[in-house]
Design a protein around this motif. Structure first.
Motif, PDB file in Angstrom:
ATOM      1  N   LEU A  17       0.827  -1.214   0.000  1.00 22.38           N
ATOM      2  CA  LEU A  17       0.000   0.000   0.000  1.00 22.38           C
ATOM      3  C   LEU A  17       0.857   1.258   0.000  1.00 22.38           C
ATOM      4  CD1 LEU A  17      -2.817  -1.124   2.439  1.00 22.38           C
ATOM      5  CD2 LEU A  17      -3.063  -0.606  -0.009  1.00 22.38           C
ATOM      6  N   LYS A  18       1.962   1.245   0.757  1.00 17.40           N
ATOM      7  CA  LYS A  18       2.882   2.397   0.760  1.00 17.40           C
ATOM      8  C   LYS A  18       3.509   2.583  -0.614  1.00 17.40           C
ATOM      9  CE  LYS A  18       4.167   2.186   5.627  1.00 17.40           C
ATOM     10  NZ  LYS A  18       5.262   1.940   6.580  1.00 17.40           N
ATOM     11  N   GLN A  19       3.943   1.473  -1.231  1.00 18.23           N
ATOM     12  CA  GLN A  19       4.543   1.552  -2.556  1.00 18.23           C
ATOM     13  C   GLN A  19       3.522   2.034  -3.587  1.00 18.23           C
ATOM     14  OE1 GLN A  19       7.912   0.983  -3.435  1.00 18.23           O
ATOM     15  NE2 GLN A  19       7.946   1.246  -1.226  1.00 18.23           N
ATOM     16  N   ALA A  20       2.295   1.562  -3.466  1.00 19.32           N
ATOM     17  CA  ALA A  20       1.237   1.972  -4.391  1.00 19.32           C
ATOM     18  C   ALA A  20       1.013   3.473  -4.314  1.00 19.32           C
ATOM     19  CB  ALA A  20      -0.058   1.215  -4.078  1.00 19.32           C
ATOM     20  N   GLN A  21       0.937   3.989  -3.103  1.00 21.41           N
ATOM     21  CA  GLN A  21       0.718   5.420  -2.926  1.00 21.41           C
ATOM     22  C   GLN A  21       1.910   6.217  -3.464  1.00 21.41           C
ATOM     23  OE1 GLN A  21       0.176   6.765   1.121  1.00 21.41           O
ATOM     24  NE2 GLN A  21      -0.948   8.568   0.429  1.00 21.41           N
ATOM     25  N   ALA A  22       3.115   5.778  -3.143  1.00 19.65           N
ATOM     26  CA  ALA A  22       4.320   6.494  -3.575  1.00 19.65           C
ATOM     27  C   ALA A  22       4.491   6.479  -5.092  1.00 19.65           C
ATOM     28  CB  ALA A  22       5.550   5.883  -2.905  1.00 19.65           C
ATOM     29  N   LYS A  23       4.059   5.391  -5.736  1.00 18.84           N
ATOM     30  CA  LYS A  23       4.282   5.231  -7.172  1.00 18.84           C
ATOM     31  C   LYS A  23       3.040   5.523  -8.016  1.00 18.84           C
ATOM     32  CE  LYS A  23       7.893   1.851  -6.299  1.00 18.84           C
ATOM     33  NZ  LYS A  23       8.342   0.474  -6.448  1.00 18.84           N
ATOM     34  N   GLY A  24       1.929   5.843  -7.357  1.00 17.73           N
ATOM     35  CA  GLY A  24       0.728   6.218  -8.083  1.00 17.73           C
ATOM     36  C   GLY A  24      -0.095   5.072  -8.633  1.00 17.73           C
ATOM     37  N   PHE A  25       0.007   3.899  -8.023  1.00 14.03           N
ATOM     38  CA  PHE A  25      -0.798   2.748  -8.447  1.00 14.03           C
ATOM     39  C   PHE A  25      -2.153   2.771  -7.750  1.00 14.03           C
ATOM     40  CE2 PHE A  25       3.450   0.867  -9.125  1.00 14.03           C
ATOM     41  CZ  PHE A  25       3.300   0.425 -10.422  1.00 14.03           C
ATOM     42  N   ALA A  28      -6.934  -1.134  -7.117  1.00 10.06           N
ATOM     43  CA  ALA A  28      -7.708  -2.002  -8.020  1.00 10.06           C
ATOM     44  C   ALA A  28      -6.837  -2.574  -9.132  1.00 10.06           C
ATOM     45  CB  ALA A  28      -8.882  -1.232  -8.613  1.00 10.06           C
ATOM     46  N   ASP A  29      -5.876  -1.787  -9.623  1.00 14.59           N
ATOM     47  CA  ASP A  29      -4.978  -2.275 -10.679  1.00 14.59           C
ATOM     48  C   ASP A  29      -4.029  -3.341 -10.147  1.00 14.59           C
ATOM     49  OD1 ASP A  29      -6.147  -0.578 -12.542  1.00 14.59           O
ATOM     50  OD2 ASP A  29      -4.664   1.007 -12.222  1.00 14.59           O
ATOM     51  N   ILE A  30      -3.591  -3.179  -8.906  1.00 14.92           N
ATOM     52  CA  ILE A  30      -2.704  -4.172  -8.286  1.00 14.92           C
ATOM     53  C   ILE A  30      -3.472  -5.483  -8.085  1.00 14.92           C
ATOM     54  CG2 ILE A  30      -1.290  -4.721  -6.275  1.00 14.92           C
ATOM     55  CD1 ILE A  30      -1.100  -1.615  -5.871  1.00 14.92           C
ATOM     56  N   ILE A  53       1.817 -10.286 -13.530  1.00 12.17           N
ATOM     57  CA  ILE A  53       1.880  -9.051 -14.310  1.00 12.17           C
ATOM     58  C   ILE A  53       0.605  -8.873 -15.124  1.00 12.17           C
ATOM     59  CG2 ILE A  53       3.188  -7.772 -16.043  1.00 12.17           C
ATOM     60  CD1 ILE A  53       5.571  -9.676 -15.302  1.00 12.17           C
ATOM     61  N   ARG A  54       0.080  -7.657 -15.081  1.00 13.67           N
ATOM     62  CA  ARG A  54      -1.084  -7.300 -15.901  1.00 13.67           C
ATOM     63  C   ARG A  54      -0.972  -5.823 -16.257  1.00 13.67           C
ATOM     64  NH1 ARG A  54      -5.392  -9.524 -17.424  1.00 13.67           N
ATOM     65  NH2 ARG A  54      -7.179  -8.324 -18.124  1.00 13.67           N
ATOM     66  N   ASN A  55      -1.017  -5.538 -17.558  1.00 14.74           N
ATOM     67  CA  ASN A  55      -0.967  -4.159 -18.056  1.00 14.74           C
ATOM     68  C   ASN A  55       0.195  -3.364 -17.476  1.00 14.74           C
ATOM     69  OD1 ASN A  55      -3.275  -4.649 -19.597  1.00 14.74           O
ATOM     70  ND2 ASN A  55      -4.623  -4.017 -17.933  1.00 14.74           N
ATOM     71  N   GLY A  56       1.358  -4.009 -17.358  1.00 14.94           N
ATOM     72  CA  GLY A  56       2.563  -3.332 -16.891  1.00 14.94           C
ATOM     73  C   GLY A  56       2.705  -3.238 -15.387  1.00 14.94           C
ATOM     74  N   VAL A  57       1.707  -3.683 -14.645  1.00 14.03           N
ATOM     75  CA  VAL A  57       1.752  -3.670 -13.181  1.00 14.03           C
ATOM     76  C   VAL A  57       2.244  -5.030 -12.709  1.00 14.03           C
ATOM     77  CG1 VAL A  57       0.392  -3.480 -11.063  1.00 14.03           C
ATOM     78  CG2 VAL A  57      -0.154  -2.025 -13.029  1.00 14.03           C
ATOM     79  N   VAL A  58       3.318  -5.037 -11.919  1.00 14.74           N
ATOM     80  CA  VAL A  58       3.851  -6.281 -11.364  1.00 14.74           C
ATOM     81  C   VAL A  58       3.445  -6.371  -9.893  1.00 14.74           C
ATOM     82  CG1 VAL A  58       5.900  -7.673 -10.889  1.00 14.74           C
ATOM     83  CG2 VAL A  58       5.837  -6.189 -12.910  1.00 14.74           C
ATOM     84  N   ALA A  59       2.631  -7.347  -9.571  1.00 13.10           N
ATOM     85  CA  ALA A  59       2.253  -7.635  -8.186  1.00 13.10           C
ATOM     86  C   ALA A  59       3.097  -8.813  -7.727  1.00 13.10           C
ATOM     87  CB  ALA A  59       0.765  -7.969  -8.091  1.00 13.10           C
ATOM     88  N   THR A  70       4.520  -6.525  -2.659  1.00 10.29           N
ATOM     89  CA  THR A  70       4.928  -5.219  -3.170  1.00 10.29           C
ATOM     90  C   THR A  70       4.453  -5.090  -4.608  1.00 10.29           C
ATOM     91  OG1 THR A  70       6.760  -3.620  -3.251  1.00 10.29           O
ATOM     92  CG2 THR A  70       7.241  -5.879  -4.016  1.00 10.29           C
ATOM     93  N   VAL A  71       4.695  -3.927  -5.181  1.00  3.88           N
ATOM     94  CA  VAL A  71       4.254  -3.646  -6.547  1.00  3.88           C
ATOM     95  C   VAL A  71       5.285  -2.749  -7.214  1.00  3.88           C
ATOM     96  CG1 VAL A  71       2.883  -1.633  -5.849  1.00  3.88           C
ATOM     97  CG2 VAL A  71       2.294  -2.863  -7.939  1.00  3.88           C
ATOM     98  N   PHE A  72       5.437  -2.939  -8.519  1.00  2.26           N
ATOM     99  CA  PHE A  72       6.299  -2.050  -9.290  1.00  2.26           C
ATOM    100  C   PHE A  72       5.891  -2.110 -10.752  1.00  2.26           C
ATOM    101  CE2 PHE A  72       8.560  -6.078  -8.740  1.00  2.26           C
ATOM    102  CZ  PHE A  72       8.938  -6.413 -10.022  1.00  2.26           C
ATOM    103  N   VAL A  73       6.469  -1.193 -11.543  1.00  2.00           N
ATOM    104  CA  VAL A  73       6.192  -1.145 -12.980  1.00  2.00           C
ATOM    105  C   VAL A  73       7.076  -2.162 -13.675  1.00  2.00           C
ATOM    106  CG1 VAL A  73       6.268   0.288 -15.057  1.00  2.00           C
ATOM    107  CG2 VAL A  73       5.579   1.290 -12.885  1.00  2.00           C
ATOM    108  N   ASN A  74       6.507  -2.957 -14.546  1.00  2.00           N
ATOM    109  CA  ASN A  74       7.258  -3.970 -15.272  1.00  2.00           C
ATOM    110  C   ASN A  74       8.306  -3.313 -16.166  1.00  2.00           C
ATOM    111  OD1 ASN A  74       7.864  -6.602 -16.106  1.00  2.00           O
ATOM    112  ND2 ASN A  74       6.550  -6.418 -17.877  1.00  2.00           N
ATOM    113  N   GLY A  75       9.531  -3.786 -16.057  1.00  2.00           N
ATOM    114  CA  GLY A  75      10.597  -3.338 -16.946  1.00  2.00           C
ATOM    115  C   GLY A  75      11.228  -2.015 -16.588  1.00  2.00           C
TER     116      GLY A  75
END
Length: 85
Positions: A17-25, A28-30, A53-59, A70-75
């Motif tokens: 949740l902290k990573q999502a907020q910091a990175k703008g995710f 629902a997308d996660i 991975i879905r639509n560039g979102v890595v869960a 955690t979550v991050f942008v693919n690639g």
């Protein structure tokens, strides 16, 4: 891939949740990546964890406890943190 039934549902860890907020995710997308991934593979560094991975979102998930770690942008390559040097 681990045996994951469609009824399985994941929750987001505090760290995620902290990573999502910091990175703008959007959460629902996660959760979409966790519940309906387009690509999956096991983590090479963390046995038992999977990257969904879905639509560039890595869960990054732990299927044993139904948790998105955690979550991050693919690639995307990010600068090393001080603890990684």
């Amino acid at each position: 891939m681990p045996a994951i039934a469609p009824a399985d549902r994941y929750t987001l860890s505090r760290h995620c949740l902290k990573q999502a907020q910091a990175k703008g995710f959007a959460p629902a997308d996660i959760l979409a990546a966790a519940h309906d991934p387009q690509v999956t593979y096991e983590s090479h560094q963390h046995p038992g964890q999977w990257k969904f991975i879905r639509n560039g979102v890595v869960a990054v998930v732990d299927p044993a406890v139904h948790l998105v770690i955690t979550v991050f942008v693919n690639g995307t390559v990010t600068p090393l943190r001080a603890d990684q040097i």
